[in-house]
Design a protein around this motif. Structure first.
Motif, PDB file in Angstrom:
ATOM      1  N   VAL A  66       0.577  -1.248  -0.001  1.00 26.81           N
ATOM      2  CA  VAL A  66      -0.456  -0.301  -0.417  1.00 26.81           C
ATOM      3  C   VAL A  66       1.021   1.295   0.222  1.00 26.81           C
ATOM      4  O   VAL A  66       0.747   2.257  -0.796  1.00 26.81           O
ATOM      5  N   ARG A  67       2.124   1.373   0.149  1.00 24.96           N
ATOM      6  CA  ARG A  67       2.739   2.496   0.960  1.00 24.96           C
ATOM      7  C   ARG A  67       3.359   2.456  -0.951  1.00 24.96           C
ATOM      8  O   ARG A  67       3.665   3.733  -1.021  1.00 24.96           O
ATOM      9  N   PHE A  87       7.913   5.203  -0.133  1.00 26.46           N
ATOM     10  CA  PHE A  87       9.016   4.748  -1.334  1.00 26.46           C
ATOM     11  C   PHE A  87      10.166   4.350   0.243  1.00 26.46           C
ATOM     12  O   PHE A  87      10.301   3.011   0.312  1.00 26.46           O
ATOM     13  N   ARG A  88      10.371   5.723   1.167  1.00 23.79           N
ATOM     14  CA  ARG A  88      10.968   5.111   2.105  1.00 23.79           C
ATOM     15  C   ARG A  88      10.480   4.395   2.956  1.00 23.79           C
ATOM     16  O   ARG A  88      11.153   3.319   3.558  1.00 23.79           O
ATOM     17  N   ARG A  92      11.564  -0.077   3.787  1.00 22.56           N
ATOM     18  CA  ARG A  92      11.799   0.196   5.581  1.00 22.56           C
ATOM     19  C   ARG A  92      11.161  -1.263   5.967  1.00 22.56           C
ATOM     20  O   ARG A  92      11.524  -1.959   6.817  1.00 22.56           O
ATOM     21  N   MET A  93      10.142  -1.591   5.261  1.00 22.05           N
ATOM     22  CA  MET A  93       8.968  -2.467   5.613  1.00 22.05           C
ATOM     23  C   MET A  93       9.430  -3.958   5.039  1.00 22.05           C
ATOM     24  O   MET A  93       9.060  -4.798   5.563  1.00 22.05           O
ATOM     25  N   ASN A  96      14.187  -4.249   0.561  1.00 18.63           N
ATOM     26  CA  ASN A  96      14.716  -4.564  -0.224  1.00 18.63           C
ATOM     27  C   ASN A  96      14.921  -3.488  -1.367  1.00 18.63           C
ATOM     28  O   ASN A  96      14.946  -2.453  -0.291  1.00 18.63           O
ATOM     29  N   THR A  97      15.984  -3.743  -2.143  1.00 17.61           N
ATOM     30  CA  THR A  97      16.285  -2.081  -3.277  1.00 17.61           C
ATOM     31  C   THR A  97      15.395  -1.041  -4.171  1.00 17.61           C
ATOM     32  O   THR A  97      16.417  -0.909  -4.885  1.00 17.61           O
ATOM     33  N   GLU A  98      15.035  -2.649  -4.521  1.00 17.61           N
ATOM     34  CA  GLU A  98      14.150  -2.720  -6.190  1.00 17.61           C
ATOM     35  C   GLU A  98      14.117  -1.125  -5.864  1.00 17.61           C
ATOM     36  O   GLU A  98      13.743  -0.500  -7.200  1.00 17.61           O
TER      37      GLU A  98
END
Length: 295
Positions: A66-67, A87-88, A92-93, A96-98
């Motif tokens: 959702v974020r 996005f941040r 954090r959740m 991953n870095t995508e």
């Protein structure tokens, strides 16, 4: 916000559906339907997509998907600060870095190209898949152009992916960006070549490379008509003296022949002359447009 009846929520990706299983069933269904609307509208109606993303965010702000959806909806409406925050949160959740390239592009949108370049050199880039690395390269080249480092932007885009003849999902955009960078420094011949290569790879029309190439070739596209003028046709009206008018070449009136007696009476110094046909004098040519309209 209203949601069409045909939207059930089952249309979402299975990974997202799995994330929503942490919610009560009815709530999960509501969130899923709003996420479907975000996906449906984000290209054609970004503001509408943003509205549905805000509803989903109020219902399930602790779900990473959702974020992320809220971030992309904000990004599509150029709300870069809000998009970056979402996005941040999603990163954090999930850990991953995508989302790293699009986060860097948000920095560009906020007028911080230097920050975007810093992110392009960060260790997170090495964790991206090939598509993510190409996306990061595109963002870095854009940041260079933001800083008026045009030659550096060209160098940034030069890569094995650009030189490859293999067509990948990112190929058209990479070639297009390279052509556009070349054009920015006045290298029109090379730019034309790479716009043509972008067209070859652009199977889904994701770029306007064909229009850019036509522009370089001096071809101008003009909308033919409005809907109201779709049935219109041009008629050329030729006004001859004051009495003769023709509408359409196919209906042209033959000029009147002057009676021989009238010609003979005007013979010069008794020399025998053949009868002359008096040519009508064209005094005006009008270009009018007749429209065929339906009552």
């Amino acid at each position: 916000m209203p949601i069409p009846e045909d939207v059930t929520g089952d249309e979402i990706d299975k990974d997202v559906r799995q994330e929503l299983q942490s919610l009560p069933k009815t709530l999960a269904e509501d969130v899923a339907r709003n996420l479907v609307m975000v996906a449906r509208l984000i290209d054609e109606d970004p503001e509408g997509a943003y509205g549905y993303s805000r509803v989903a965010l109020r219902l399930a702000s602790r779900v990473a998907a959702v974020r992320e959806a809220a971030g992309f909806a904000a990004y599509a409406t150029q709300k870069y600060s809000e998009a970056l925050a979402e996005f941040r949160a999603a990163r954090r959740m999930t850990g991953n870095t995508e989302l790293w390239p699009v986060m860097a592009d948000c920095e560009r949108g906020l007028g911080r190209p230097e920050k975007a370049l810093d992110m392009a050199g960060a260790p997170e880039v090495q964790k991206l898949d090939k598509a993510g690395q190409v996306e990061m390269r595109l963002v870095a080249a854009g940041a260079r152009r933001d800083m008026d480092q045009l030659d550096a932007a060209i160098v940034t885009l030069q890569s094995a992916e650009l030189a490859s003849n293999s067509i990948q999902p990112w190929t058209a955009r990479l070639r297009y960006a390279y052509a556009d960078a070349l054009l920015a420094v006045g290298r029109e011949g090379e730019a034309r070549e790479w716009f043509a290569k972008a067209i070859e790879a652009d199977r889904d029309g994701s770029t306007d490379a064909s229009d850019r190439l036509a522009e370089l070739d001096g071809v101008e596209f003009v909308d033919a008509m409005d809907e109201d003028d779709a049935e219109s046709e041009t008629v050329v009206t030729v006004v001859v003296d004051e009495d003769t008018t023709t509408h359409d070449e196919s209906e042209a009136t033959e000029p009147e022949a002057v009676e021989p007696e009238a010609v003979e009476s005007e013979a010069v110094e008794s020399e025998a002359t053949e009868p002359e046909t008096v040519e009508p004098k064209i005094v005006e040519i009008k270009d009018t447009t007749e429209r065929n309209t339906e009552d």
